[in-house]
Design a protein around this motif. Structure first.
Motif, PDB file in Angstrom:
ATOM      1  N   LEU A  14       0.833  -1.207   0.000  1.00 16.95           N
ATOM      2  CA  LEU A  14       0.000   0.000   0.000  1.00 16.95           C
ATOM      3  C   LEU A  14       0.860   1.247   0.000  1.00 16.95           C
ATOM      4  O   LEU A  14       0.579   2.211  -0.727  1.00 16.95           O
ATOM      5  N   THR A  15       1.910   1.232   0.805  1.00 19.85           N
ATOM      6  CA  THR A  15       2.813   2.384   0.855  1.00 19.85           C
ATOM      7  C   THR A  15       3.432   2.657  -0.503  1.00 19.85           C
ATOM      8  O   THR A  15       3.492   3.803  -0.955  1.00 19.85           O
ATOM      9  N   MET A  16       3.875   1.606  -1.179  1.00 19.12           N
ATOM     10  CA  MET A  16       4.494   1.784  -2.495  1.00 19.12           C
ATOM     11  C   MET A  16       3.489   2.321  -3.506  1.00 19.12           C
ATOM     12  O   MET A  16       3.815   3.179  -4.333  1.00 19.12           O
ATOM     13  N   ILE A  17       2.247   1.834  -3.456  1.00 17.66           N
ATOM     14  CA  ILE A  17       1.216   2.296  -4.391  1.00 17.66           C
ATOM     15  C   ILE A  17       0.931   3.780  -4.186  1.00 17.66           C
ATOM     16  O   ILE A  17       0.853   4.554  -5.152  1.00 17.66           O
ATOM     17  N   VAL A  18       0.779   4.183  -2.925  1.00 22.37           N
ATOM     18  CA  VAL A  18       0.522   5.595  -2.632  1.00 22.37           C
ATOM     19  C   VAL A  18       1.700   6.453  -3.064  1.00 22.37           C
ATOM     20  O   VAL A  18       1.538   7.522  -3.667  1.00 22.37           O
TER      21      VAL A  18
END
Length: 319
Positions: free
Chosen positions: A82-86
């Protein structure tokens, strides 16, 4: 650097959404609001510079804290995917390869159709010079110069600062670039008020501009253009540009394509001469626009590959 590659892919496919909630639009609104409070026409040059410096500090601090706060909130979920996507989506707002290519392709289409009225009108969206009397060659020159120079501040610079300090630093760079585009002019209003913003923009683009020039030389080799001429003109003409950074991209492109950039430009009815870069071995034409777009994409992908390689090497070294 997987995040940077994902961000580049997102922008290449989706592009910048035209929305009043776009982060760069919001940064622009912040700058405009603070300018109304801080700028005084009656102030002394010294005080205008101080006020302009306060504007820069407030915008950069607010931008960094906001983006860093968002990433910290996302990090609380403890989900690395999720962090990478954001991160990738946020970073995609700081780069603009699709917008650059779209603008160039649109002008290329108008020129091929010999729709000079629309070509002159639309090129005025991407350059500051007077465009109502430009011919096809001059419109091609303006477009090539814009794509080449904006490869630095629209792609390579934000990606480099992301590699150094993550998404918050990429946004700090974008804020500096937006400040320069809004107040970094040498006119009566901004000569002193915008001086600090313009200087910081020059400093931050110093290394990325030189990296971009070299990447364009390599791109010329890959694409079958004249890389030797690109390297020669880069060394000979890059310093002729009035900007300390703008000539590195433009000179290398001019050499690769056997064209000459620079020359006479009109601003608000006044004609100014900018030193030539490159040799006029071939006449400027709409086809040069498409060639420059190919060089822009190739240089950008090269930067991503090289950056990822460096990241892997450093990671292995740390382990």
């Amino acid at each position: 650097m997987i995040t940077a590659i994902a961000a580049f892919f997102i922008d290449a496919v989706i592009g910048d959404p035209r929305s009043n909630l776009h982060p760069v639009v919001l940064i622009g609104r912040l700058i405009a609001g603070l300018e109304r409070t801080l700028y005084s026409k009656e102030a002394t040059p010294r005080w205008q510079m101080i006020s302009g410096g306060v504007l820069v500090v407030l915008v950069l601090v607010f931008t960094f804290l906001t983006v860093n706060g968002i990433m910290n909130l996302v990090g609380l979920w403890g989900n690395s995917v999720l962090t990478m996507i954001v991160e990738a989506f946020l970073l995609s707002f700081t780069i603009s390869p699709k917008s650059l290519a779209a603008a160039g392709k649109e002008l290329y289409g108008y020129l091929l159709a010999k729709d000079m009225e629309q070509a002159r009108f639309k090129v005025g969206w991407i350059v500051g010079r007077d465009t109502e009397n430009l011919d096809a060659g001059e419109i091609s020159r303006a477009t090539v110069e814009t794509i080449a120079e904006n490869t630095v501040d629209g792609i390579i610079s934000p990606l480099l600062f992301f590699a150094i300090g993550g998404v918050p630093l990429a946004f700090v760079y974008r804020a500096v670039n937006t400040l320069d585009s809004m107040v970094g002019y040498k006119n009566e209003r901004y000569l002193y008020f915008g001086r600090i913003a313009a200087r910081i923009d020059d400093v931050l683009n110093y290394i990325p501009a030189r990296i971009t020039g070299l990447l364009f030389v390599i791109s010329a080799l890959i694409l079958g253009f004249d890389w030797k001429k690109s390297w020669k003109i880069l060394r000979r003409d890059a310093s002729k540009h009035p900007s300390p950074n703008g000539g590195w991209a433009e000179a290398s492109v001019a050499g690769a394509l056997h064209i000459r950039l620079g020359g006479y430009n009109s601003y608000f009815g006044k004609v100014h001469f900018r030193a030539y870069m490159g040799d006029p071995m071939e006449d400027l034409s709409p086809g040069n626009i498409m060639q420059t777009i190919r060089m822009m994409y190739t240089a950008s992908i090269l930067f991503l590959i090289i950056s990822h390689g460096v990241f892997v090497v450093l990671s292995v070294g740390v382990l």
